[in-house]
Design a protein around this motif. Structure first.
Motif, mmCIF file in Angstrom:
data_model
loop_
_atom_site.group_PDB
_atom_site.id
_atom_site.type_symbol
_atom_site.label_atom_id
_atom_site.label_comp_id
_atom_site.label_asym_id
_atom_site.label_seq_id
_atom_site.Cartn_x
_atom_site.Cartn_y
_atom_site.Cartn_z
ATOM 1 N N GLU A 37 3.573 -9.526 8.594
ATOM 2 C CA GLU A 37 3.901 -10.234 9.889
ATOM 3 C C GLU A 37 4.749 -11.513 9.754
ATOM 4 O OE1 GLU A 37 4.243 -7.715 12.684
ATOM 5 O OE2 GLU A 37 3.826 -6.351 11.538
ATOM 6 N N ARG B 283 8.259 -11.014 8.503
ATOM 7 C CA ARG B 283 8.979 -10.890 9.537
ATOM 8 C C ARG B 283 9.469 -12.434 10.982
ATOM 9 N NH1 ARG B 283 6.375 -6.348 11.826
ATOM 10 N NH2 ARG B 283 7.228 -3.797 10.982
ATOM 11 N N ARG B 284 8.372 -12.862 11.022
ATOM 12 C CA ARG B 284 8.714 -13.946 12.472
ATOM 13 C C ARG B 284 9.446 -15.407 11.738
ATOM 14 N NH1 ARG B 284 3.127 -16.848 13.219
ATOM 15 N NH2 ARG B 284 2.423 -14.726 13.099
ATOM 16 N N GLY C 66 12.812 -12.795 10.173
ATOM 17 C CA GLY C 66 13.715 -11.285 11.729
ATOM 18 C C GLY C 66 13.474 -10.059 10.832
ATOM 19 N N ASP C 67 13.633 -8.916 11.810
ATOM 20 C CA ASP C 67 13.850 -7.888 11.225
ATOM 21 C C ASP C 67 14.500 -7.281 9.987
ATOM 22 O OD1 ASP C 67 11.121 -7.209 12.385
ATOM 23 O OD2 ASP C 67 12.413 -6.423 14.083
ATOM 24 N N GLY C 68 15.944 -7.484 10.268
ATOM 25 C CA GLY C 68 16.624 -6.775 9.182
ATOM 26 C C GLY C 68 16.784 -7.487 8.061
ATOM 27 N N LEU D 230 12.303 -9.022 3.620
ATOM 28 C CA LEU D 230 11.282 -7.830 4.320
ATOM 29 C C LEU D 230 11.058 -6.879 2.810
ATOM 30 C CD1 LEU D 230 11.964 -7.982 7.738
ATOM 31 C CD2 LEU D 230 10.447 -9.127 6.891
ATOM 32 N N TYR E 108 6.473 2.824 5.226
ATOM 33 C CA TYR E 108 6.665 1.254 4.498
ATOM 34 C C TYR E 108 7.525 1.449 3.393
ATOM 35 C CZ TYR E 108 2.785 -0.757 6.840
ATOM 36 O OH TYR E 108 1.565 -1.228 7.707
ATOM 37 N N ARG F 169 11.066 2.607 5.283
ATOM 38 C CA ARG F 169 11.248 1.945 5.802
ATOM 39 C C ARG F 169 12.449 0.180 5.292
ATOM 40 N NH1 ARG F 169 6.606 -1.289 9.615
ATOM 41 N NH2 ARG F 169 8.096 -2.466 9.520
ATOM 42 N N LEU G 17 16.287 -0.172 4.589
ATOM 43 C CA LEU G 17 16.520 -1.693 4.965
ATOM 44 C C LEU G 17 17.227 -2.202 3.264
ATOM 45 C CD1 LEU G 17 16.415 -4.666 6.325
ATOM 46 C CD2 LEU G 17 14.738 -5.145 4.398
#
Length: 170
Positions: A103, A106-107, A110-112, A116, A140, A143, A147
């Motif tokens: 988390e 991500r902050r 960013g998500d992409g 990550l 997970y 994902r 990615l």
């Protein structure tokens, strides 16, 4: 113990202005935070000393705060400490720590962001070790794979690594 000579970083004097050795104090604090994060890994994962790893994690957190490093530094430190917990067999606690690390990452990015990928892959590996979390582990890992494919393309070694984390149907 080896920490007898160390003082907690928040008790160290922090010059209000100026530099230390011609380098701003914030840079020293940032370096100290990164070093503590690496010592979490070295003492806990490589040397199997969870107690020292916990102490270095606390020292790193204090320097992160003092240097105002932001969520990316905390995410990295937490991910390293979760590896220590994994190695110690404390999978449920490691899952909580890795979830928090993801988390924060991500902050920060960013998500992409390709940054990550290791957070997702590590989280998938940890979740697979926790009873009842197989679905989360698959999520997970999928994902992480998606990615990696979107960032690197299907033939990149990172994609191959992500594929090795997928469960094999029996």
């Amino acid at each position: 113990h080896r920490f007898h000579a160390l003082r907690h970083p928040l008790s160290l004097p922090h010059p209000q202005a100026g530099t230390v050795s011609a380098v701003p104090v914030a840079q020293h604090d940032a370096l100290a935070a990164r070093t503590a994060t690496e010592l979490v890994w070295t003492t806990g994962y490589k040397l199997l000393d969870r107690e020292d790893a916990q102490q270095w994690a606390e020292i790193g957190a204090a320097f992160e705060t003092r240097a105002n490093l932001g969520p990316h530094a905390t995410a990295s430190r937490l991910d390293r400490f979760a590896s220590v917990l994994d190695r110690a067999g404390e999978y449920e606690q490691a899952l909580k720590v890795r979830t928090e690390a993801l988390e924060l990452a991500r902050r920060a990015w960013g998500d992409g962001s390709p940054v990550l990928f290791p957070y997702l892959a590590h989280l998938g590996g940890t979740a697979a070790r926790v009873p009842g979390e197989a679905d989360k582990a698959s999520e997970y890992n999928e994902r992480a794979l998606a990615l990696a494919e979107s960032v690197y393309g299907p033939d990149h070694p990172t994609v191959a690594l992500a594929l090795t984390n997928r469960p094999v149907p029996l």
